[in-house]
Design a protein around this motif. Sequence first.
Motif, mmCIF file in Angstrom:
data_model
loop_
_atom_site.group_PDB
_atom_site.id
_atom_site.type_symbol
_atom_site.label_atom_id
_atom_site.label_comp_id
_atom_site.label_asym_id
_atom_site.label_seq_id
_atom_site.Cartn_x
_atom_site.Cartn_y
_atom_site.Cartn_z
ATOM 1 N N THR A 8 0.795 -1.222 0.000
ATOM 2 C CA THR A 8 0.000 0.000 0.000
ATOM 3 C C THR A 8 0.831 1.276 0.000
ATOM 4 O OG1 THR A 8 -0.181 -0.163 2.398
ATOM 5 C CG2 THR A 8 -1.975 -1.118 1.092
ATOM 6 N N ASP A 38 -3.613 -1.272 -4.726
ATOM 7 C CA ASP A 38 -5.021 -1.451 -4.374
ATOM 8 C C ASP A 38 -5.188 -2.738 -3.554
ATOM 9 O OD1 ASP A 38 -7.827 -2.534 -4.720
ATOM 10 O OD2 ASP A 38 -8.056 -0.562 -5.662
ATOM 11 N N ARG A 40 -7.663 -4.571 -2.851
ATOM 12 C CA ARG A 40 -8.473 -5.628 -3.493
ATOM 13 C C ARG A 40 -7.635 -6.427 -4.483
ATOM 14 N NH1 ARG A 40 -12.944 -1.188 -4.106
ATOM 15 N NH2 ARG A 40 -11.071 -0.312 -4.978
ATOM 16 N N ASP A 41 -6.783 -5.727 -5.231
ATOM 17 C CA ASP A 41 -5.904 -6.421 -6.175
ATOM 18 C C ASP A 41 -4.867 -7.267 -5.433
ATOM 19 O OD1 ASP A 41 -7.226 -5.334 -8.373
ATOM 20 O OD2 ASP A 41 -5.885 -3.601 -8.478
ATOM 21 N N MET A 43 -5.272 -8.667 -2.500
ATOM 22 C CA MET A 43 -5.948 -9.820 -1.916
ATOM 23 C C MET A 43 -6.241 -10.912 -2.953
ATOM 24 S SD MET A 43 -8.376 -7.943 0.874
ATOM 25 C CE MET A 43 -9.107 -9.453 1.466
ATOM 26 N N LYS A 44 -6.309 -10.561 -4.217
ATOM 27 C CA LYS A 44 -6.523 -11.560 -5.280
ATOM 28 C C LYS A 44 -5.392 -12.578 -5.326
ATOM 29 C CE LYS A 44 -9.228 -8.516 -8.233
ATOM 30 N NZ LYS A 44 -9.234 -7.701 -9.462
#
Length: 79
Positions: A8, A38, A40-41, A43-44
């Motif tokens: 981050t 990001d 969310r990216d 966590m993928k």
Amino acid sequence: MEIKILGTGCSNCKKLEANTKEAVKELNVDAQIIKVEDIRDIMKYGVMRTPAIVINEKVKMFGKVCTVDEIKKYISDEK
């Protein structure tokens, strides 16, 4: 070769990015370094602790800052 730095923007993430650039330079490999900030990216990839390094879509390490030598080994493993 595609190398992603997941994080981050904290100081450890920046240090991992700097170490990665140095490793690529020392090995003289053709690599694109991409910063992924990001959450969310991130966590993928299943990464819950940053920073992390992903080479050719494979998570190589997360949760610590790799040394230049460690990164060079990861890169060599993917050649």
